[in-house]
Design a protein around this motif. Sequence first.
Motif, short mmCIF file in Angstrom:
data_model
loop_
_atom_site.label_atom_id
_atom_site.label_comp_id
_atom_site.label_asym_id
_atom_site.label_seq_id
_atom_site.Cartn_x
_atom_site.Cartn_y
_atom_site.Cartn_z
N MET A 1 0.86 -1.17 0.00
CA MET A 1 0.00 0.00 0.00
C MET A 1 0.90 1.24 0.00
O MET A 1 1.85 1.32 0.77
N THR A 2 0.59 2.21 -0.83
CA THR A 2 1.42 3.41 -0.96
C THR A 2 1.05 4.44 0.09
O THR A 2 0.01 4.34 0.75
N ALA A 3 1.91 5.45 0.20
CA ALA A 3 1.66 6.54 1.14
C ALA A 3 0.37 7.26 0.79
O ALA A 3 -0.40 7.66 1.68
N ASP A 4 0.10 7.42 -0.51
CA ASP A 4 -1.14 8.09 -0.93
C ASP A 4 -2.36 7.27 -0.55
O ASP A 4 -3.39 7.83 -0.13
N ASP A 5 -2.25 5.95 -0.66
CA ASP A 5 -3.37 5.08 -0.28
C ASP A 5 -3.67 5.23 1.21
O ASP A 5 -4.84 5.33 1.62
N ILE A 6 -2.62 5.26 2.02
CA ILE A 6 -2.80 5.39 3.47
C ILE A 6 -3.37 6.76 3.79
O ILE A 6 -4.27 6.89 4.64
N SER A 7 -2.91 7.81 3.11
CA SER A 7 -3.46 9.16 3.33
C SER A 7 -4.96 9.19 3.02
O SER A 7 -5.75 9.79 3.76
N ARG A 8 -5.33 8.55 1.90
CA ARG A 8 -6.75 8.51 1.54
C ARG A 8 -7.56 7.75 2.59
O ARG A 8 -8.66 8.17 2.96
N LEU A 9 -7.02 6.63 3.09
CA LEU A 9 -7.72 5.86 4.13
C LEU A 9 -7.90 6.71 5.39
O LEU A 9 -8.98 6.71 5.99
N ILE A 10 -6.86 7.44 5.78
CA ILE A 10 -6.97 8.29 6.98
C ILE A 10 -8.04 9.36 6.74
O ILE A 10 -8.84 9.66 7.64
N GLY A 11 -8.09 9.92 5.54
CA GLY A 11 -9.12 10.91 5.21
C GLY A 11 -10.52 10.32 5.31
O GLY A 11 -11.44 10.97 5.83
N ARG A 12 -10.70 9.11 4.84
CA ARG A 12 -12.01 8.46 4.92
C ARG A 12 -12.35 8.10 6.37
O ARG A 12 -13.51 8.17 6.78
N VAL A 13 -11.32 7.72 7.16
CA VAL A 13 -11.55 7.43 8.58
C VAL A 13 -12.01 8.70 9.28
O VAL A 13 -12.90 8.66 10.14
N ALA A 14 -11.44 9.84 8.91
CA ALA A 14 -11.83 11.12 9.50
C ALA A 14 -13.31 11.40 9.25
O ALA A 14 -13.96 12.09 10.05
N LEU A 15 -13.86 10.85 8.17
CA LEU A 15 -15.29 11.02 7.86
C LEU A 15 -16.15 9.96 8.53
O LEU A 15 -17.36 9.93 8.33
N GLY A 16 -15.51 9.06 9.31
CA GLY A 16 -16.27 8.05 10.05
C GLY A 16 -16.50 6.77 9.27
O GLY A 16 -17.37 5.97 9.65
N ASN A 17 -15.75 6.53 8.23
CA ASN A 17 -15.91 5.34 7.40
C ASN A 17 -15.26 4.14 8.09
O ASN A 17 -14.04 4.05 8.19
N ARG A 18 -16.09 3.21 8.54
CA ARG A 18 -15.60 2.04 9.27
C ARG A 18 -14.83 1.08 8.37
O ARG A 18 -13.88 0.44 8.80
N GLU A 19 -15.26 0.94 7.14
CA GLU A 19 -14.56 0.06 6.21
C GLU A 19 -13.14 0.58 5.96
O GLU A 19 -12.18 -0.20 5.94
N ALA A 20 -12.99 1.88 5.82
CA ALA A 20 -11.67 2.47 5.63
C ALA A 20 -10.82 2.24 6.89
O ALA A 20 -9.61 1.99 6.78
N PHE A 21 -11.44 2.32 8.05
CA PHE A 21 -10.71 2.09 9.29
C PHE A 21 -10.20 0.65 9.35
O PHE A 21 -9.06 0.39 9.73
N THR A 22 -11.04 -0.31 8.94
CA THR A 22 -10.64 -1.71 8.90
C THR A 22 -9.47 -1.91 7.94
O THR A 22 -8.50 -2.60 8.26
N ASP A 23 -9.55 -1.27 6.78
CA ASP A 23 -8.47 -1.38 5.79
C ASP A 23 -7.19 -0.73 6.32
O ASP A 23 -6.09 -1.27 6.13
#
Length: 179
Positions: A1-23
Amino acid sequence: MTADDISRLIGRVALGNREAFTDLYSATSPKLFGVCLRILNNRAEAEDALQEVYVKIWRDASKFAPSDFSPMSWLIAIARNHAIDRIRASKPDAVDIDEMVDLSDETANPEKEAILSSDRRGIERCLDELPEARAVAIRGAYLEGYSYQELAEQQEIPLNTVRTWLRRGLLKLKECLER
């Protein structure tokens, strides 16, 4: 997983996305667990710390600001700081030196040695005044650590006789030492 992928996941987690948090957890937990384990040096503590780290990540994901630094650096900093905080919390508070008990040296000094030596000579003198068998019984019981039963077997006498010899011998020793 790239740094950009992790940044996007953190952004989605900030919005409360549980699936992104699991990933995010799946992608980063081995590294963050390693950080916690290295600092805490205890697997169970590291597992507990990792759980708390991800609670912080869930709660503080909105504070993440993508920059030139890797998003893993932000996550590792959270894990590292949390592990260090756990170590600090487990250490006892410092005690004011004025509250400390007197820490005098209890080892024998020359004066104590002289007194002990004098006491030993007095005890030996008084033991020499006792009948031989009783002195042997007292030395065996109180200086060599034999049980009453062992003394009875060694001297081939009844157990109650050993008890009587010891009791009477100690009384004689006390009288002798008080003189």
